[in-house]
Design a protein around this motif. Sequence first.
Motif, PDB file in Angstrom:
ATOM      1  N   ALA A  28       0.839  -1.204   0.000  1.00 35.73           N
ATOM      2  CA  ALA A  28       0.000   0.000   0.000  1.00 35.73           C
ATOM      3  C   ALA A  28       0.870   1.248   0.000  1.00 35.73           C
ATOM      4  N   PHE A  29       1.932   1.234   0.810  1.00 38.29           N
ATOM      5  CA  PHE A  29       2.849   2.368   0.825  1.00 38.29           C
ATOM      6  C   PHE A  29       3.555   2.530  -0.518  1.00 38.29           C
ATOM      7  N   LEU A  30       3.974   1.417  -1.111  1.00 37.64           N
ATOM      8  CA  LEU A  30       4.651   1.497  -2.414  1.00 37.64           C
ATOM      9  C   LEU A  30       3.725   2.048  -3.489  1.00 37.64           C
ATOM     10  N   ILE A  31       2.463   1.669  -3.447  1.00 34.77           N
ATOM     11  CA  ILE A  31       1.504   2.219  -4.411  1.00 34.77           C
ATOM     12  C   ILE A  31       1.344   3.724  -4.189  1.00 34.77           C
ATOM     13  N   ALA A  32       1.247   4.137  -2.944  1.00 34.46           N
ATOM     14  CA  ALA A  32       1.101   5.562  -2.646  1.00 34.46           C
ATOM     15  C   ALA A  32       2.324   6.343  -3.101  1.00 34.46           C
ATOM     16  N   ALA A  33       3.504   5.813  -2.797  1.00 36.89           N
ATOM     17  CA  ALA A  33       4.732   6.516  -3.182  1.00 36.89           C
ATOM     18  C   ALA A  33       4.894   6.561  -4.688  1.00 36.89           C
ATOM     19  N   SER A  34       4.638   5.451  -5.363  1.00 33.49           N
ATOM     20  CA  SER A  34       4.815   5.440  -6.819  1.00 33.49           C
ATOM     21  C   SER A  34       3.764   6.320  -7.505  1.00 33.49           C
ATOM     22  N   THR A  35       2.567   6.386  -6.949  1.00 37.25           N
ATOM     23  CA  THR A  35       1.568   7.286  -7.518  1.00 37.25           C
ATOM     24  C   THR A  35       2.008   8.745  -7.380  1.00 37.25           C
ATOM     25  N   GLY A  36       2.527   9.077  -6.248  1.00 34.05           N
ATOM     26  CA  GLY A  36       3.043  10.437  -6.054  1.00 34.05           C
ATOM     27  C   GLY A  36       4.170  10.760  -7.012  1.00 34.05           C
ATOM     28  N   ILE A  37       5.061   9.811  -7.208  1.00 35.45           N
ATOM     29  CA  ILE A  37       6.185  10.021  -8.128  1.00 35.45           C
ATOM     30  C   ILE A  37       5.683  10.144  -9.569  1.00 35.45           C
ATOM     31  N   LEU A  38       4.708   9.321  -9.945  1.00 30.09           N
ATOM     32  CA  LEU A  38       4.140   9.417 -11.299  1.00 30.09           C
ATOM     33  C   LEU A  38       3.511  10.791 -11.536  1.00 30.09           C
ATOM     34  N   ILE A  39       2.754  11.264 -10.576  1.00 30.04           N
ATOM     35  CA  ILE A  39       2.126  12.579 -10.726  1.00 30.04           C
ATOM     36  C   ILE A  39       3.193  13.661 -10.808  1.00 30.04           C
ATOM     37  N   PHE A  40       4.231  13.560  -9.981  1.00 29.93           N
ATOM     38  CA  PHE A  40       5.318  14.530 -10.013  1.00 29.93           C
ATOM     39  C   PHE A  40       6.043  14.509 -11.358  1.00 29.93           C
ATOM     40  N   MET A  41       6.304  13.307 -11.887  1.00 31.58           N
ATOM     41  CA  MET A  41       6.989  13.200 -13.183  1.00 31.58           C
ATOM     42  C   MET A  41       6.123  13.778 -14.303  1.00 31.58           C
ATOM     43  N   TYR A  42       4.823  13.594 -14.192  1.00 32.20           N
ATOM     44  CA  TYR A  42       3.912  14.149 -15.185  1.00 32.20           C
ATOM     45  C   TYR A  42       3.969  15.680 -15.176  1.00 32.20           C
ATOM     46  N   LEU A  43       4.149  16.254 -14.013  1.00 31.74           N
ATOM     47  CA  LEU A  43       4.133  17.705 -13.881  1.00 31.74           C
ATOM     48  C   LEU A  43       5.464  18.365 -14.201  1.00 31.74           C
ATOM     49  N   ILE A  44       6.524  17.599 -14.331  1.00 29.58           N
ATOM     50  CA  ILE A  44       7.841  18.192 -14.580  1.00 29.58           C
ATOM     51  C   ILE A  44       7.857  18.985 -15.888  1.00 29.58           C
ATOM     52  N   GLY A  45       7.207  18.467 -16.917  1.00 30.42           N
ATOM     53  CA  GLY A  45       7.138  19.201 -18.180  1.00 30.42           C
ATOM     54  C   GLY A  45       6.436  20.534 -18.037  1.00 30.42           C
ATOM     55  N   LYS A  46       5.382  20.550 -17.262  1.00 30.10           N
ATOM     56  CA  LYS A  46       4.643  21.797 -17.017  1.00 30.10           C
ATOM     57  C   LYS A  46       5.506  22.795 -16.248  1.00 30.10           C
ATOM     58  N   ILE A  47       6.260  22.287 -15.302  1.00 34.31           N
ATOM     59  CA  ILE A  47       7.129  23.164 -14.514  1.00 34.31           C
ATOM     60  C   ILE A  47       8.206  23.776 -15.413  1.00 34.31           C
ATOM     61  N   GLY A  48       8.720  22.984 -16.363  1.00 36.05           N
ATOM     62  CA  GLY A  48       9.713  23.508 -17.307  1.00 36.05           C
ATOM     63  C   GLY A  48       9.152  24.648 -18.141  1.00 36.05           C
ATOM     64  N   GLY A  49       7.893  24.528 -18.558  1.00 37.26           N
ATOM     65  CA  GLY A  49       7.253  25.611 -19.304  1.00 37.26           C
ATOM     66  C   GLY A  49       7.109  26.871 -18.484  1.00 37.26           C
ATOM     67  N   ILE A  50       6.773  26.710 -17.229  1.00 35.24           N
ATOM     68  CA  ILE A  50       6.630  27.871 -16.331  1.00 35.24           C
ATOM     69  C   ILE A  50       7.974  28.566 -16.147  1.00 35.24           C
ATOM     70  N   ILE A  51       9.031  27.774 -16.000  1.00 33.83           N
ATOM     71  CA  ILE A  51      10.363  28.355 -15.814  1.00 33.83           C
ATOM     72  C   ILE A  51      10.780  29.144 -17.051  1.00 33.83           C
ATOM     73  N   GLU A  52      10.489  28.627 -18.245  1.00 30.16           N
ATOM     74  CA  GLU A  52      10.828  29.355 -19.476  1.00 30.16           C
ATOM     75  C   GLU A  52      10.117  30.700 -19.534  1.00 30.16           C
ATOM     76  N   VAL A  53       8.847  30.726 -19.179  1.00 27.53           N
ATOM     77  CA  VAL A  53       8.086  31.987 -19.190  1.00 27.53           C
ATOM     78  C   VAL A  53       8.663  32.968 -18.180  1.00 27.53           C
ATOM     79  N   LEU A  54       9.000  32.473 -16.991  1.00 26.00           N
ATOM     80  CA  LEU A  54       9.578  33.351 -15.965  1.00 26.00           C
ATOM     81  C   LEU A  54      10.929  33.912 -16.408  1.00 26.00           C
TER      82      LEU A  54
END
Length: 129
Positions: A28-54
């Motif tokens: 259960a903990f591994l599922i929770a941690a891996s889900t968090g990591i998946l969501i974070f990895m998904y958002l990395i591209g969005k964060i890169g776009g924000i940094i370029e605009v800034l």
Amino acid sequence: MEMIQIVGLGLLATVLILVIKEQKPIFAFLIAASTGILIFMYLIGKIGGIIEVLEQLAESSGVQMIYLKTILKIIGIAYIAEFGAQIVRDAGQESIASKIELAGKVLIMVLAIPIISIIIETVMKLLPA
């Protein structure tokens, strides 16, 4: 649409965790941690776009890039500390999560000191003597 995917992933993981938690808490903990990591990895591209605009905004306004990079490091530390603390909290280790948050706050203050000193110097120059 992206938010629906993230919420769907979160709900799916939550259901799996609730089913598995009684018999295999480590899974259960591994599922929770891996889900968090998946969501974070998904958002990395969005964060890169924000940094370029800034960066473009900083260049057009004449702000020195060292200040922008320092602020981005501060924001990064805040997000990583929060993310790490949440994962540790999911594992039931509240005291370690608190220490991670404390370390993040201290590192943020260390990085913010040069910016704070520049702001104070600028304000002192603006004040009449």
